[in-house]
Design a protein around this motif. Sequence first.
Motif, PDB file in Angstrom:
ATOM      1  N   GLU A 130       0.916  -1.309   0.363  1.00  0.00           N
ATOM      2  CA  GLU A 130       0.114   0.046   0.105  1.00  0.00           C
ATOM      3  C   GLU A 130       1.064   1.352  -0.053  1.00  0.00           C
ATOM      4  O   GLU A 130       1.273   1.715   0.836  1.00  0.00           O
ATOM      5  CB  GLU A 130      -0.930   0.238   1.428  1.00  0.00           C
ATOM      6  N   THR A 131       0.270   2.353  -1.015  1.00  0.00           N
ATOM      7  CA  THR A 131       1.601   3.500  -0.470  1.00  0.00           C
ATOM      8  C   THR A 131       0.826   4.201  -0.704  1.00  0.00           C
ATOM      9  O   THR A 131      -0.598   3.855   0.164  1.00  0.00           O
ATOM     10  CB  THR A 131       1.856   3.566  -1.960  1.00  0.00           C
ATOM     11  N   THR A 176      -0.117   7.061  -1.476  1.00  0.00           N
ATOM     12  CA  THR A 176      -0.918   7.965  -1.841  1.00  0.00           C
ATOM     13  C   THR A 176      -2.852   7.407  -1.749  1.00  0.00           C
ATOM     14  O   THR A 176      -3.372   7.326  -1.793  1.00  0.00           O
ATOM     15  CB  THR A 176      -0.801   7.995  -3.581  1.00  0.00           C
ATOM     16  N   ASP A 177      -2.082   5.225  -2.178  1.00  0.00           N
ATOM     17  CA  ASP A 177      -3.628   4.848  -0.855  1.00  0.00           C
ATOM     18  C   ASP A 177      -4.125   5.142  -0.464  1.00  0.00           C
ATOM     19  O   ASP A 177      -5.378   5.382  -0.019  1.00  0.00           O
ATOM     20  CB  ASP A 177      -3.013   2.953  -1.701  1.00  0.00           C
ATOM     21  N   TYR A 192       0.509   7.239   8.203  1.00  0.00           N
ATOM     22  CA  TYR A 192       0.889   6.149   8.039  1.00  0.00           C
ATOM     23  C   TYR A 192       2.639   6.217   7.900  1.00  0.00           C
ATOM     24  O   TYR A 192       3.372   5.034   8.086  1.00  0.00           O
ATOM     25  CB  TYR A 192       0.751   6.764   5.952  1.00  0.00           C
ATOM     26  N   ALA A 241       4.798   0.798   1.324  1.00  0.00           N
ATOM     27  CA  ALA A 241       5.512   0.996   0.670  1.00  0.00           C
ATOM     28  C   ALA A 241       6.429   1.999   1.166  1.00  0.00           C
ATOM     29  O   ALA A 241       5.675   2.677   1.577  1.00  0.00           O
ATOM     30  CB  ALA A 241       5.338   1.324  -0.976  1.00  0.00           C
ATOM     31  N   PRO A 301       7.886   5.485   1.750  1.00  0.00           N
ATOM     32  CA  PRO A 301       7.267   7.155   1.017  1.00  0.00           C
ATOM     33  C   PRO A 301       7.834   7.572  -0.359  1.00  0.00           C
ATOM     34  O   PRO A 301       9.061   7.513  -0.501  1.00  0.00           O
ATOM     35  CB  PRO A 301       6.916   8.092   2.321  1.00  0.00           C
ATOM     36  N   PRO A 302       6.461   8.125  -1.037  1.00  0.00           N
ATOM     37  CA  PRO A 302       7.421   9.081  -2.294  1.00  0.00           C
ATOM     38  C   PRO A 302       8.759   9.817  -1.873  1.00  0.00           C
ATOM     39  O   PRO A 302       9.220  10.127  -0.398  1.00  0.00           O
ATOM     40  CB  PRO A 302       6.337   8.893  -3.173  1.00  0.00           C
TER      41      PRO A 302
END
Length: 458
Positions: A28-29, A31-32, A139, A220, A222-223
Amino acid sequence: MLPKVKGRLLWSVAVAISLTLPSVTAAETLTDALVSAYQNSGLLDQNRAVLRAADEDVAQAVSTLRPVISYAGGTSYNSSDSVVGDRLSSSLSLSADLTLYDFGRRQLALEAKKETVLATREALIAIEQQVLQRAVEAYMNVRREDEFVALGENNVRLITQELRAAQDRFEVGEVTRTDVAIAEARLAASRANLAAAQGSLAQAREEYNAAIGRYPGQLAPPPAAPQTAASLDSARAIALQNHPDIRESQRLVTVAELNVQRARTQMSPTLSLGADAQVDDDGTNTSSIGLNLGGIIYQGGQLRSLQRSAIANRDGSRAQLHLAGDRVVQNVGNAWAILLVARASIEATDRQITAARIAYLGTKEEATLGARTTLDVLDAEQELLDAQANRISAETDAQVAAYQLLSSMGYLTVKHLGLGVTTYDPAEYYNAVRNAPSRPLSEQGTRLDSLLRRTGRN
């Protein structure tokens, strides 16, 4: 028959291979998580309902500009000793009243309600930012606590190995019982720290569920942190122009000024048009139409008090706007400082981890040669663990601070982040009710019924 048997064999082999291979679930990102938080937020639903109620206030203000039509009917029984005797009589009346001129009171009220709607929309944006910021923090906290648990488990494993090595060396006389006791104490402390980390992870998971609407699975990485502003001054300028708290306060100042104007017209007269018609059971029809002019001359000082109250509320709204600007500027500065500190901490902890790892490996090697004690090895390992934990915390702080800076600038919204999710349209309901439809007697009312059914609110 051979091709068919061969096909079945290949299918069986494929099924067997699929059953033996582990299932791969996409992580899960962030964004999700943000999309889920936006879609599942009860707080957003609550404030959307508040906005719809404000939309209805506009419709109610519009209705005051229209005529009021009413009816009345009645039946009476009259008993008398006269020649006429007992008599049952009935009547039905219809009346209409339309305010023609009131020195702008109703129009000012309508404009105030419209400004209130715009202010409430800004408040909804502020709530959206709170929801998304909470999701980011939830998150990142789960990822941080999960990594802390992994560090704790690895630390328990390494100290367990050190304890075994110390016990082996004690049996051959290379170290004393003290070295073994030190390793045992460190192992117990490490297990306690691991239990605390697991408890923190459990709490972080509960917060994740509350903020996002479900428990986390595999998360996942983080970006890259989002782009914010080139400088602190630029961030402050953007915030003063764009932050929903400031724009809401500006709208509320306008509302207060309109209310001052409305209060000043309370002593002005009102001109209205009235008409009525009545039918009795004996066939008598009566009707009338006329203009009425009236107003308040004296009401015990209430009207003057209302004016002073409106002026005081306006002054309070102006002060609130000033405070909102100060608060936004302060939040921008705080977020900017936290972000700079977190980035500097990441660079420093990277160098710390490199040095601590070299020190740990060197101390461990020297201990095998008898040049270092078990305590030296455990201390070096603890320094490496602390450095790794500091790196995780610094990375988490940097991510959270970047989004906090976006929020303080007014940019932490689904639209600005480009999350690719259908957003709530605050104008849809307003456009359906702004002309005060009388459902289901009008085409507007029919459209409103359809809208309410579509949104599941009817």
